[in-house]
Design a protein around this motif. Structure first.
Motif, PDB file in Angstrom:
ATOM      1  N   VAL A 237     -14.276 -69.335 -87.561  1.00 54.69           N
ATOM      2  CA  VAL A 237     -13.018 -69.826 -88.136  1.00 54.69           C
ATOM      3  C   VAL A 237     -12.434 -68.789 -89.090  1.00 54.69           C
ATOM      4  N   HIS A 240     -11.536 -65.081 -87.490  1.00 56.21           N
ATOM      5  CA  HIS A 240     -10.471 -65.036 -86.486  1.00 56.21           C
ATOM      6  C   HIS A 240      -9.178 -65.675 -86.987  1.00 56.21           C
ATOM      7  N   LEU A 242      -8.343 -68.597 -88.246  1.00 56.39           N
ATOM      8  CA  LEU A 242      -7.983 -69.989 -87.990  1.00 56.39           C
ATOM      9  C   LEU A 242      -7.795 -70.711 -89.319  1.00 56.39           C
ATOM     10  N   GLU A 244      -8.262 -73.316 -92.275  1.00 58.28           N
ATOM     11  CA  GLU A 244      -9.503 -73.922 -92.759  1.00 58.28           C
ATOM     12  C   GLU A 244      -9.508 -75.423 -92.445  1.00 58.28           C
ATOM     13  N   TRP A 266      -9.274 -80.774 -88.143  1.00 57.09           N
ATOM     14  CA  TRP A 266      -7.959 -80.394 -88.637  1.00 57.09           C
ATOM     15  C   TRP A 266      -7.084 -81.644 -88.578  1.00 57.09           C
ATOM     16  N   ALA A 331     -12.856 -68.955 -80.264  1.00 56.16           N
ATOM     17  CA  ALA A 331     -11.782 -69.017 -81.262  1.00 56.16           C
ATOM     18  C   ALA A 331     -10.431 -69.220 -80.582  1.00 56.16           C
ATOM     19  N   THR A 332     -10.238 -68.586 -79.446  1.00 56.75           N
ATOM     20  CA  THR A 332      -8.990 -68.759 -78.683  1.00 56.75           C
ATOM     21  C   THR A 332      -8.843 -70.188 -78.196  1.00 56.75           C
ATOM     22  N   VAL A 334     -10.046 -72.910 -79.615  1.00 55.47           N
ATOM     23  CA  VAL A 334      -9.688 -73.751 -80.756  1.00 55.47           C
ATOM     24  C   VAL A 334      -8.235 -73.507 -81.170  1.00 55.47           C
ATOM     25  N   ARG A 335      -7.821 -72.246 -81.216  1.00 54.50           N
ATOM     26  CA  ARG A 335      -6.439 -71.920 -81.607  1.00 54.50           C
ATOM     27  C   ARG A 335      -5.449 -72.554 -80.624  1.00 54.50           C
ATOM     28  N   THR A 336      -5.759 -72.515 -79.339  1.00 50.83           N
ATOM     29  CA  THR A 336      -4.882 -73.115 -78.330  1.00 50.83           C
ATOM     30  C   THR A 336      -4.756 -74.617 -78.548  1.00 50.83           C
ATOM     31  N   LEU A 338      -5.072 -76.215 -81.387  1.00 51.48           N
ATOM     32  CA  LEU A 338      -4.258 -76.430 -82.594  1.00 51.48           C
ATOM     33  C   LEU A 338      -2.777 -76.222 -82.294  1.00 51.48           C
TER      34      LEU A 338
END
Length: 355
Positions: A237, A240, A242, A244, A266, A331-332, A334-336, A338
């Motif tokens: 997190v 990369h 992201l 918190e 989140w 990480a990608t 999770v970011r996608t 979000l």
């Protein structure tokens, strides 16, 4: 009166290559040296020695660690006497004299660099994994470990070695010291050699999970693995970029049922991350009950995840191995999740409680 007949010399050049210093009967025969002549060189005061049946070392002094390993592999890998012949060369460059044999147990862990395993030169016993159908016996410093499910070996500097988790289980099976067992299991996880669930699976296969010296060590192993996986998640997190999240929280409907615990959440995006650190303890169960327990655990997890997603909460499922081997890719993911929150129907209101 017995006469000491002088030995006829065998003109084989001694090199620094252990493969030229430790040879099997078949390998010597391929070089023009008969078994009788080889045995003659091993007489008292002779220039050679025979540490194991059918294996010769071309010097009289103590064996090095690598010489002991090679002698064990040549002994365990020799072809059956009924069809003995020089094995053909292998395309991968490995010594064909090893057959399917591979080093396992403490000697294998020493090769992997475990500080809790003694050096191979001082290991009293070398465990060698062989197919169950082999009729050879354990002898001197070599203990044969038979299996009907031979794994694919790892090659370390020309030595075939059982995978870490398998070598660890074989080592633990021969240990009665709880402290030694704990040190080995802890080093396997902390050193990044393998994941706890894989280790527990191998310990279960070896039928050692019920041993007193193993039970507490496995509990510590699972706790260690959980803590390590959480550290990887924190690092993913933060490294990369992201946002918190709220860490280690319980989700609950207002006045309603408990929805479950998540490792990261989140709230604005209604995205949760769950770490799968399950490692079932199956040693007391037969195959049918083992399958039933696995299916029940998975069904409970799937039902909880579906419930959360019906409420509009996106659940990202991560395993410790994924966090270790493909952290950027996770990480990608999770970011996608979000970023996609803006296009979804707003989630139901859920209460967030510390865990």
């Amino acid at each position: 009166m017995t006469q000491n007949t002088p030995l006829s010399p065998c003109h084989l050049r001694i090199t620094s290559d252990v493969r030229q210093r430790v040879l099997s009967t078949a390998q010597l025969k391929a070089r023009g040296i008969s078994p009788a002549r080889a045995a003659e060189q091993c007489r008292a005061g002779g220039p050679w020695q025979q540490p194991l049946p059918g294996v010769f070392v071309l010097h009289p002094g103590p064996l090095s660690g690598r010489e002991r390993l090679r002698s064990a592999l040549l002994y365990a890998g020799r072809p059956p006497a009924s069809g003995r012949r020089t094995p053909p060369a292998r395309a991968d460059g490995a010594d064909p004299g090893y057959g399917e044999a591979m080093i396992t147990g403490l000697a294998a862990l020493s090769l992997y660099g475990f500080s809790a395993a003694p050096p191979t030169v001082s290991t009293d016993r070398i465990d060698v994994l062989v197919p169950r159908i082999r009729r050879l016996r354990s002898v001197r410093h070599v203990r044969l470990v038979r299996t009907s499910d031979l794994p694919r070996p790892q090659w370390l500097d020309g030595i075939p070695v059982a995978p870490v988790a398998r070598a660890l289980a074989d080592a633990v099976a021969g240990l009665g010291d709880a402290h030694a067992v704990r040190r080995l299991l802890t080093e396997a996880v902390r050193g990044g050699h393998c994941e706890p669930a894989v280790v527990v699976g191998e310990l279960n296969r070896a039928k050692v999970l019920d041993r007193p010296q193993v039970v507490n060590a496995v509990d510590s192993l699972l706790a260690e693995g959980r803590a390590l996986a959480e550290e990887r998640l924190y690092d993913m997190v933060r490294s990369h970029g992201l946002p918190e999240p709220l860490w280690n929280v319980d989700l609950r409907l207002p006045g309603g049922p408990h929805l479950g615990a998540v490792d990261a959440y989140w709230p604005e995006e209604a995205v949760a991350v769950e770490l799968d650190t399950r490692a079932p303890r199956y040693s007391r169960l037969d195959d049918d009950r083992r399958q039933e327990q696995h299916e029940a655990e998975w069904s409970a997890y799937a039902a909880r995840r579906e419930h959360l997603e019906r409420l509009g909460v996106t659940v990202v499922h991560l395993t410790p191995r994924k966090l270790r081997d493909t952290r950027e890719q996770q990480a990608t993911v999770v970011r996608t999740a979000l970023m996609a929150a803006a296009d979804r129907t707003p989630a139901a209101y859920v209460m967030i409680l510390p865990r």
